[in-house]
Design a protein around this motif. Structure first.
Motif, PDB file in Angstrom:
ATOM      1  N   GLU A  89       0.836  -1.206   0.000  1.00 37.49           N
ATOM      2  CA  GLU A  89       0.000   0.000   0.000  1.00 37.49           C
ATOM      3  C   GLU A  89       0.866   1.249   0.000  1.00 37.49           C
ATOM      4  OE1 GLU A  89      -3.382   0.953   0.407  1.00 37.49           O
ATOM      5  OE2 GLU A  89      -4.018  -1.019  -0.249  1.00 37.49           O
ATOM      6  N   ALA A  90       1.946   1.207   0.786  1.00 40.37           N
ATOM      7  CA  ALA A  90       2.839   2.357   0.877  1.00 40.37           C
ATOM      8  C   ALA A  90       3.459   2.665  -0.479  1.00 40.37           C
ATOM      9  CB  ALA A  90       3.924   2.099   1.917  1.00 40.37           C
ATOM     10  N   LEU A  91       4.011   1.652  -1.130  1.00 35.81           N
ATOM     11  CA  LEU A  91       4.653   1.869  -2.426  1.00 35.81           C
ATOM     12  C   LEU A  91       3.659   2.365  -3.468  1.00 35.81           C
ATOM     13  CD1 LEU A  91       7.040  -1.229  -2.525  1.00 35.81           C
ATOM     14  CD2 LEU A  91       7.679   1.179  -2.210  1.00 35.81           C
ATOM     15  N   GLN A  92       2.434   1.881  -3.406  1.00 32.95           N
ATOM     16  CA  GLN A  92       1.401   2.347  -4.333  1.00 32.95           C
ATOM     17  C   GLN A  92       1.103   3.830  -4.112  1.00 32.95           C
ATOM     18  OE1 GLN A  92      -2.071  -0.172  -4.460  1.00 32.95           O
ATOM     19  NE2 GLN A  92      -3.337   1.418  -5.406  1.00 32.95           N
ATOM     20  N   SER A  93       1.040   4.234  -2.845  1.00 35.00           N
ATOM     21  CA  SER A  93       0.790   5.647  -2.548  1.00 35.00           C
ATOM     22  C   SER A  93       1.949   6.523  -3.027  1.00 35.00           C
ATOM     23  CB  SER A  93       0.569   5.842  -1.040  1.00 35.00           C
ATOM     24  OG  SER A  93      -0.673   5.323  -0.628  1.00 35.00           O
ATOM     25  N   PHE A  94       3.173   6.068  -2.818  1.00 34.59           N
ATOM     26  CA  PHE A  94       4.325   6.835  -3.289  1.00 34.59           C
ATOM     27  C   PHE A  94       4.292   6.978  -4.808  1.00 34.59           C
ATOM     28  CE2 PHE A  94       6.605   4.962   0.626  1.00 34.59           C
ATOM     29  CZ  PHE A  94       6.180   6.013   1.428  1.00 34.59           C
ATOM     30  N   ASP A  95       3.952   5.902  -5.500  1.00 41.73           N
ATOM     31  CA  ASP A  95       3.864   5.956  -6.963  1.00 41.73           C
ATOM     32  C   ASP A  95       2.805   6.962  -7.405  1.00 41.73           C
ATOM     33  OD1 ASP A  95       5.864   4.103  -7.335  1.00 41.73           O
ATOM     34  OD2 ASP A  95       4.504   2.392  -7.634  1.00 41.73           O
ATOM     35  N   GLU A  96       1.685   7.003  -6.681  1.00 43.37           N
ATOM     36  CA  GLU A  96       0.618   7.929  -7.048  1.00 43.37           C
ATOM     37  C   GLU A  96       1.059   9.376  -6.836  1.00 43.37           C
ATOM     38  OE1 GLU A  96      -4.221   8.422  -6.621  1.00 43.37           O
ATOM     39  OE2 GLU A  96      -3.174   6.865  -5.469  1.00 43.37           O
ATOM     40  N   GLU A  97       1.825   9.623  -5.770  1.00 47.30           N
ATOM     41  CA  GLU A  97       2.337  10.972  -5.545  1.00 47.30           C
ATOM     42  C   GLU A  97       3.279  11.391  -6.675  1.00 47.30           C
ATOM     43  OE1 GLU A  97       2.162  14.419  -4.146  1.00 47.30           O
ATOM     44  OE2 GLU A  97       1.402  12.956  -2.703  1.00 47.30           O
ATOM     45  N   ILE A  98       4.138  10.485  -7.084  1.00 48.36           N
ATOM     46  CA  ILE A  98       5.083  10.783  -8.159  1.00 48.36           C
ATOM     47  C   ILE A  98       4.332  11.120  -9.446  1.00 48.36           C
ATOM     48  CG2 ILE A  98       6.882   9.784  -9.630  1.00 48.36           C
ATOM     49  CD1 ILE A  98       7.691   8.116  -7.075  1.00 48.36           C
TER      50      ILE A  98
END
Length: 490
Positions: A326-335
Motif C-alpha cells: 500500500e505504501a509503495l502504491q501511494s508513493f507511486d501515485e504521488e510521483i
C-alpha cells in the motif's frame, strides 16, 4: 476622477480627497465607495459587494457593515440622514449623491487599450497564485510588481506580492540551500502591506507565515492570530495559523478550515502530522487517506490552492503500519500526480521517491531502491536523503564497503543543510547515517538530543513513520523519543 460634492475619488490609486486634501481611508474602502458612486441611484446588494470585494472568503455581513460605517465617517455622512450612502434594510446600499467625472473643465479620462488597469494586474496575479502552477509564478510576481508600482497605497497589492515571493521561496525550501533572498523580499512586502493597512487580514496572515519560515515562530503566530481575529471567516488565515502552530492549536485550526472549506486537503495534512507525532497512527491514516482522496478527486480541476503531498504522507503511515505494498502504491501515485508543475510538486516527488527507496531497501531490494534514489538526485542534485539512500543501496549490493568513508557525500550534503539553517533535517539525516552503519544507539542519541534542543513546534514529527529510520523502531531508547514527540504535540 469621480467627483461628488467636495469629494473626489481617483480610481487609478483609490485615494479619496476633499477639496484636493487627502482624506484618510484605506484603498479597499475607497474602491467600495467608488463602485457605489459609479452605480449612483442603483441598489447594490450586499451579496454583490461581498462577492466583488471579498471573493472566495466566508465573512459575515458585519464586516461589510463596518466597512460602510468607516466610509460614512470619512465622508461625514449619517446613516439616519444620508447625503451620500443610503442603507436599504436587508437589500443593500445606494449612492444618493450627485456624481460627475473629471476635474472642473476637464474631459473625463478614458483608458486607452495600451493602458493597464492596475487592479486588473492585481487580479491576474491573484489568480496565478491560486493555481500554485510553477509555470505561472513569474507571471504572478510581475503582475503584483506592476500593481505595487501603480498602487503604492494599496495594501492587497503588497500582500499579493509577498505571497508570490513566498511561493518562489517555497519552491526551493526542500533543497539543501533554499532561496533566502526571496524569503527576505517576501517579508519586506508583507511588512509594507501591514503598515499600509493594519486592518487587512491577508497582510498579517502572510507576514506570520513568513516569520515562522524565517525561524521567528512566536512572532509569526501572533501575526496570524491577528489575521484570524480581523477576519474570522477566512479559511486561508486559519490555514496559515495551522501551519505556524502545533499540537492542539493546529488541530483546532484544521477543524476550522474543514468547517469553512470541507474539500481543502492540506488541512488534513496539518492534522495528520500532529497525530503521527502523538503516535495515533490510526487517526493519522484516516486523515491522510481522506486528504489523498481529495487530492485525487481534485486533480485537473480549478480548485484553489490544489493539494500535493497527501499520497506521500499516506504512504509513510502505511509503511509504518507494515503495509508495504500500500505504501509503495501511494508513493507511486504521488510521483505521478506531481508531474503537472505544482509549486510543491518537485518537493513531494523527491519525498516520495526517497521514501519508496528506503521502503525497498528495508525489503532487501537494493536495486529497486537505488533506482528511486538516482531519479530523486537527477531532479534534485545533492538531496541529502537521496544521497544517503543511494550510498546505502550500493553498500547493500556490495558495490561499496560499509564504512564512514562511503558516506562522505552525505557529510557534504549535511553541511549544506546546516549552513542554510535546516538543522532539524541535518540531524534526521545524521541519525539515518548511523542506522545505515548499524549504529542504532547513536542514531537514537542524535534524535533525542535534537528533540531536546529544538524549539517548540513540529520538529521531528516524521520520526515514527520515517522509512529512513526503520532500524530505530525496535530499539528500547525509541520509547523515550516517542514520549518526547507526543508531549511536544500535546
Amino acid at each position: 476622477m469621480i467627483r461628488f460634492g467636495p469629494f473626489s475619488v481617483d480610481p487609478r490609486t483609490w485615494t479619496l480627497s476633499r477639496e484636493r486634501q487627502a482624506v484618510e481611508l484605506s484603498p479597499r474602502l475607497v474602491e467600495i465607495l467608488g463602485h457605489l458612486a459609479t452605480r449612483a441611484g442603483e441598489i447594490v446588494t450586499k451579496d454583490e459587494l461581498l462577492e466583488r470585494f471579498w471573493p472566495g472568503i466566508n465573512i459575515s455581513d458585519n464586516t461589510l457593515t463596518r466597512a460602510v460605517a468607516d466610509i460614512r465617517k470619512a465622508l461625514g455622512d449619517s446613516a439616519s440622514e444620508p447625503i451620500y450612502v443610503q442603507t436599504l434594510a436587508r437589500r443593500g446600499y445606494r449612492f444618493v449623491g450627485t456624481t460627475s467625472a473629471g476635474e472642473p473643465g476637464e474631459s473625463p479620462r478614458r483608458f486607452s487599450e495600451s493602458d493597464e488597469d492596475p487592479f486588473q494586474a492585481w487580479e491576474q496575479g491573484r489568480l496565478a497564485l491560486e493555481s500554485l502552477d510553477l509555470s505561472r509564478l513569474d507571471q504572478a510576481i510581475a503582475a503584483f510588481e506592476r500593481a505595487v508600482a501603480n498602487l503604492p497605497s494599496y495594501a492587497p497589492a503588497y500582500a499579493g506580492l509577498a505571497n508570490a515571493y513566498m511561493l518562489r521561496f517555497e519552491a526551493t525550501r526542500f533543497g539543501n540551500t533554499p532561496d533566502r533572498e526571496m524569503l527576505d523580499r517576501a517579508l519586506t512586502a508583507a511588512r509594507r502591506a501591514c503598515a499600509t493597512d493594519a486592518r487587512l487580514g491577508e497582510g498579517w496572515a502572510v507576514l506570520g507565515y513568513l516569520l515562522a519560515a524565517a525561524g521567528q515562530v512566536p512572532e509569526g503566530q501572533a501575526a496570524v492570530r491577528r489575521a484570524t481575529a480581523l477576519e474570522p471567516g477566512n479559511w486561508r488565515h486559519h490555514f496559515r495559523l495551522g501551519y505556524v502552530s502545533w499540537g492542539e492549536e493546529r488541530l483546532r485550526a484544521a477543524d476550522r478550515i474543514i468547517e469553512l472549506m470541507p474539500a481543502f486537503a492540506p488541512a488534513r495534512m496539518l492534522s495528520a502530522m500532529v497525530f503521527v507525532a502523538r503516535g495515533a497512527l490510526a487517526r493519522a491514516e484516516q486523515e491522510a487517506t481522506r486528504g489523498a482522496e481529495i487530492q485525487r478527486e481534485s486533480a485537473g480541476t480549478d480548485t484553489p490552492i490544489p493539494a500535493a503531498g497527501l499520497h506521500w504522507l499516506r504512504g509513510l503511515v502505511m509503511s509504518a503500519r507494515g503495509e508495504r505494498g500500500e505504501a509503495l502504491q501511494s508513493f507511486d501515485e504521488e510521483i505521478a500526480a506531481g508531474i503537472g508543475g505544482h509549486v510543491y510538486g518537485r518537493e513531494f516527488i523527491a519525498n516520495a521517491r526517497v521514501a519508496a527507496g528506503f521502503v525497498q531497501l528495508a525489503g532487501n531490494q537494493p536495486g529497486e531502491a537505488a533506482a528511486h534514489f538516482t531519479l530523486a538526485l537527477a531532479d534534485t542534485p545533492r538531496h541529502a536523503r537521496a544521497t544517503l539512500g543511494l550510498q546505502a543501496a550500493r553498500m547493500r549490493s556490495k558495490e561499496l564497503r560499509v564504512s564512514d568513508e562511503a558516506l562522505e557525500p552525505v557529510t557534504a550534503a549535511k553541511l549544506e543543510l546546516e549552513r542554510s539553517g535546516r538543522h532539524v533535517e541535518a540531524s534526521l539525516v545524521a541519525a539515518g547515517e548511523h542506522c545505515v552503519l548499524g549504529r542504532v544507539t547513536e542514531a537514537v542519541d542524535i534524535l533525542d538530543r535534537m528533540l531536546t534542543l529544538a524549539p517548540v513546534g513540529p520538529a521531528g514529527w516524521i520520526i515514527p513513520v520515517d522509512p529512513m529510520l526503520t532500524a530505530v523502531r525496535d530499539v528500547p531508547g525509541r520509547a523515550v523519543i516517542l514520549a518526547k514527540l507526543a508531549a511536544r504535540a500535546s
